[in-house]
Design a protein around this motif. Structure first.
Motif, PDB file in Angstrom:
ATOM      1  N   ARG A 162       0.830  -1.206   0.000  1.00 46.55           N
ATOM      2  CA  ARG A 162       0.000   0.000   0.000  1.00 46.55           C
ATOM      3  C   ARG A 162       0.867   1.261   0.000  1.00 46.55           C
ATOM      4  O   ARG A 162       0.547   2.260  -0.659  1.00 46.55           O
ATOM      5  N   GLN A 217       1.930   1.908  -3.511  1.00 44.59           N
ATOM      6  CA  GLN A 217       0.868   2.521  -4.314  1.00 44.59           C
ATOM      7  C   GLN A 217       0.694   3.997  -3.971  1.00 44.59           C
ATOM      8  O   GLN A 217       0.534   4.844  -4.854  1.00 44.59           O
ATOM      9  N   LYS A 259       1.297   7.315  -6.469  1.00 39.83           N
ATOM     10  CA  LYS A 259       0.262   8.309  -6.765  1.00 39.83           C
ATOM     11  C   LYS A 259       0.662   9.716  -6.312  1.00 39.83           C
ATOM     12  O   LYS A 259       0.267  10.712  -6.925  1.00 39.83           O
ATOM     13  N   HIS A 310       7.943  -0.683  -7.579  1.00 40.35           N
ATOM     14  CA  HIS A 310       7.283  -1.633  -8.469  1.00 40.35           C
ATOM     15  C   HIS A 310       8.265  -2.301  -9.431  1.00 40.35           C
ATOM     16  O   HIS A 310       7.856  -3.056 -10.314  1.00 40.35           O
TER      17      HIS A 310
END
Length: 406
Positions: free
Chosen positions: A346, A349, A353, A385
């Motif tokens: 999380r 992510q 963003k 990632h």
């Protein structure tokens, strides 16, 4: 493939691990190249696979798997080799201990190695013309060999050619690794090829990415409002500003989380959130994890909750989405290990963003600060990632490409 292999040697608590792990650029599309031996027996084990893949996670993109060959030796009392009749499956009495040992050993080896991608510009070269040689049809070859064979004259049976008989000798039920084909020499050129190829620095080359060398890096400029060009001695780096910023944000937050120094940013006004019964059970079970991440939430009435603070640094994101996204992913956790994995995913992510995007215009001062922070990381080569944050071009490769040297 031998040029990409890194040796692994580790021992702890009566366990020893030896073998090889490959550099991340040798990653495959499946697990066929994850090869494990436990006390001399070749096995397929989910704990070992998970440990290795977790160690590689910061270096690989999703759905890519590492190339490893590892031999684990441990006390026979710690492992049951009789789970499967062919001893291809094992059961560890202390699975968490084995997992931590293997994951730590592989991760440490990867972090001790530089993984900077070097782009080789291969100049176009016309293929040489080679006239085709006339050859008999395969049937004619086999027939002529059979007709004039001494074995046929004696036994009346047609012998198989050596090539055919050898090709039929295939072991049954063998797991065949999908081994990549690589060149033996980095400077070799393939005829007709005019594209960029990536290789990685040799293990014994001097490390380039170190905080102490920051004064030697000179920012030349930016192209497409995304890629920053950096000059360093006889090399040129290109840095993706989004991947670099994402990596910096992620590592900063993970460090604060591990040291329990997460800073919260209060929301004005607070956000009211209505949860269903399942979500309420999740928040009650994992309230400690939410607080350690910088969230401040309290029950208002019935199934209504007030979100008063979120982790600092993510104010660009929608507060409600940050909280509910983590809440939904926490609902599937069954252990502390799962909880930590969800938190890291999380955070990746959220960092993606919140980071500066490709096309966003940065000032030179902002780029200088980003470069300084990136060079200070243990693993500045890949975003959370797995995408590369930077690639390198050498002066020699550029001169060869422009035919200044041959």
């Amino acid at each position: 493939i031998s040029d990409a292999l890194l040796t692994v040697t580790a021992s702890d608590n009566g366990m020893s691990l030896t073998g090889y792990v490959a550099r991340p650029y040798v990653a495959r599309n499946n697990r066929n190249c994850e090869i494990f031996f436990v006390n001399g027996h070749g096995v397929n084990d989910r704990i070992l696979e998970k440990a290795v893949e977790t160690a590689y996670k910061p270096f690989l993109m999703q759905h890519r798997f590492p190339f490893v060959f590892l031999l684990l030796a441990l006390d026979p009392g710690m492992v049951d080799l009789n789970v499967h009749p062919r001893k291809t499956e094992v059961k560890f009495s202390m699975g968490t201990t084995v997992y931590d040992f293997v994951e730590s050993a592989v991760e440490r080896r990867l972090r001790d190695t530089e993984h900077l991608n070097v782009v080789e510009l291969a100049p176009e070269k016309k293929p040489e013309y080679k006239p085709e040689k006339e050859a008999p049809e395969p049937f004619e070859t086999v027939r002529s060999a059979a007709v004039f064979s001494p074995e046929l004259m004696k036994t009346g049976t047609i012998p198989q050619s050596r090539e055919i008989s050898q090709s039929l000798e295939i072991p049954q039920n063998r797991k065949t690794p999908d081994i990549p084909v690589v060149r033996e020499t980095p400077d070799a050129e393939v005829p007709g090829e005019s594209i960029s190829e990536a290789r990685q620095l040799d293990l014994f080359e001097e490390k380039l990415i170190e905080p102490s060398k920051r004064p030697q890096f000179r920012i030349v400029g930016c192209v497409f409002d995304t890629y920053w060009i950096i000059e360093y001695n006889d090399r040129m780096l290109m840095i993706d500003q989004h991947a670099a910023h994402e990596k910096v944000m992620y590592e900063d937050f993970v460090k604060s989380y591990k040291e329990k120094k997460v800073v919260s940013q209060y929301i004005d006004p607070p956000v009211m959130i209505t949860l269903d019964a399942r979500q309420e059970m999740v928040i009650e079970r994992h309230i400690g994890a939410f607080e350690s991440l910088g969230f401040e939430i309290e029950k208002f009435e019935k199934n209504d909750y007030v979100l008063r603070a979120i982790p600092s640094g993510f104010m660009k994101l929608e507060e409600r989405d940050i909280f509910t996204g983590l809440l939904d992913e926490m609902s599937d956790t069954v252990s502390d290990t799962d909880e930590i994995s969800v938190i890291h995913d999380r955070l990746a992510q959220m960092s993606c963003k919140a980071a500066v995007k490709g096309g966003d215009r940065l000032s030179l001062m902002e780029a200088e600060e980003l470069l300084t922070r990136l060079l200070s990381l243990d693993n500045p080569y890949n975003c959370p990632h797995g995408r590369p944050t930077m690639v390198e071009f050498t002066e020699k490769d550029l001169e060869k490409f422009f035919k200044r040297i041959v």
